[in-house]
Motif scaffolding. Structure first.
Motif, PDB file in Angstrom:
ATOM      1  N   GLN A  67       0.647  -1.198   0.058  1.00 34.55           N
ATOM      2  CA  GLN A  67       0.000   0.061  -0.066  1.00 34.55           C
ATOM      3  C   GLN A  67       0.699   1.144   0.084  1.00 34.55           C
ATOM      4  O   GLN A  67       0.402   2.246  -0.254  1.00 34.55           O
ATOM      5  N   MET A  68       2.145   0.998   0.176  1.00 38.40           N
ATOM      6  CA  MET A  68       3.009   2.255   0.087  1.00 38.40           C
ATOM      7  C   MET A  68       3.325   2.777  -1.367  1.00 38.40           C
ATOM      8  O   MET A  68       3.230   2.004  -2.342  1.00 38.40           O
ATOM      9  N   VAL A  69       3.189   4.256  -1.279  1.00 32.52           N
ATOM     10  CA  VAL A  69       3.438   4.950  -2.491  1.00 32.52           C
ATOM     11  C   VAL A  69       4.734   5.596  -2.306  1.00 32.52           C
ATOM     12  O   VAL A  69       5.228   6.305  -1.416  1.00 32.52           O
ATOM     13  N   PHE A  70       5.697   5.192  -3.472  1.00 36.01           N
ATOM     14  CA  PHE A  70       7.012   5.756  -3.577  1.00 36.01           C
ATOM     15  C   PHE A  70       7.202   6.715  -4.987  1.00 36.01           C
ATOM     16  O   PHE A  70       6.467   6.705  -5.863  1.00 36.01           O
TER      17      PHE A  70
END
Length: 70
Positions: A67-70
């Motif tokens: 779910q992390m956005v980079f």
């Protein structure tokens, strides 16, 4: 005298050899965009300490990582 980058590369290779090729897959060690030589050295020190203490760094849970956005 070795640079932080050289020390980091050596530390990363040693870490992966000790804990496995996927052992850093979900570990955030630093901001890779604007990293300085000093920060690379600090990151190498973290990896070397984990090796010395025989304690792998904690990986982020797959559910959270996805779910992390980079």
């Amino acid at each position: 005298m070795e640079t932080g980058k050289e020390n980091y590369i050596k530390a990363e290779m040693a870490y992966l050899k000790k804990f496995g090729n996927d052992s850093l897959d979900r570990v955030l060690l630093c901001d890779p965009v604007n990293i300085t030589d000093e920060e690379l050295q600090e990151t190498a020190d973290i990896l070397e300490k984990a090796i010395r203490e025989e304690q792998p760094l904690e990986q982020i849970e797959p559910e959270i990582w996805s779910q992390m956005v980079f």
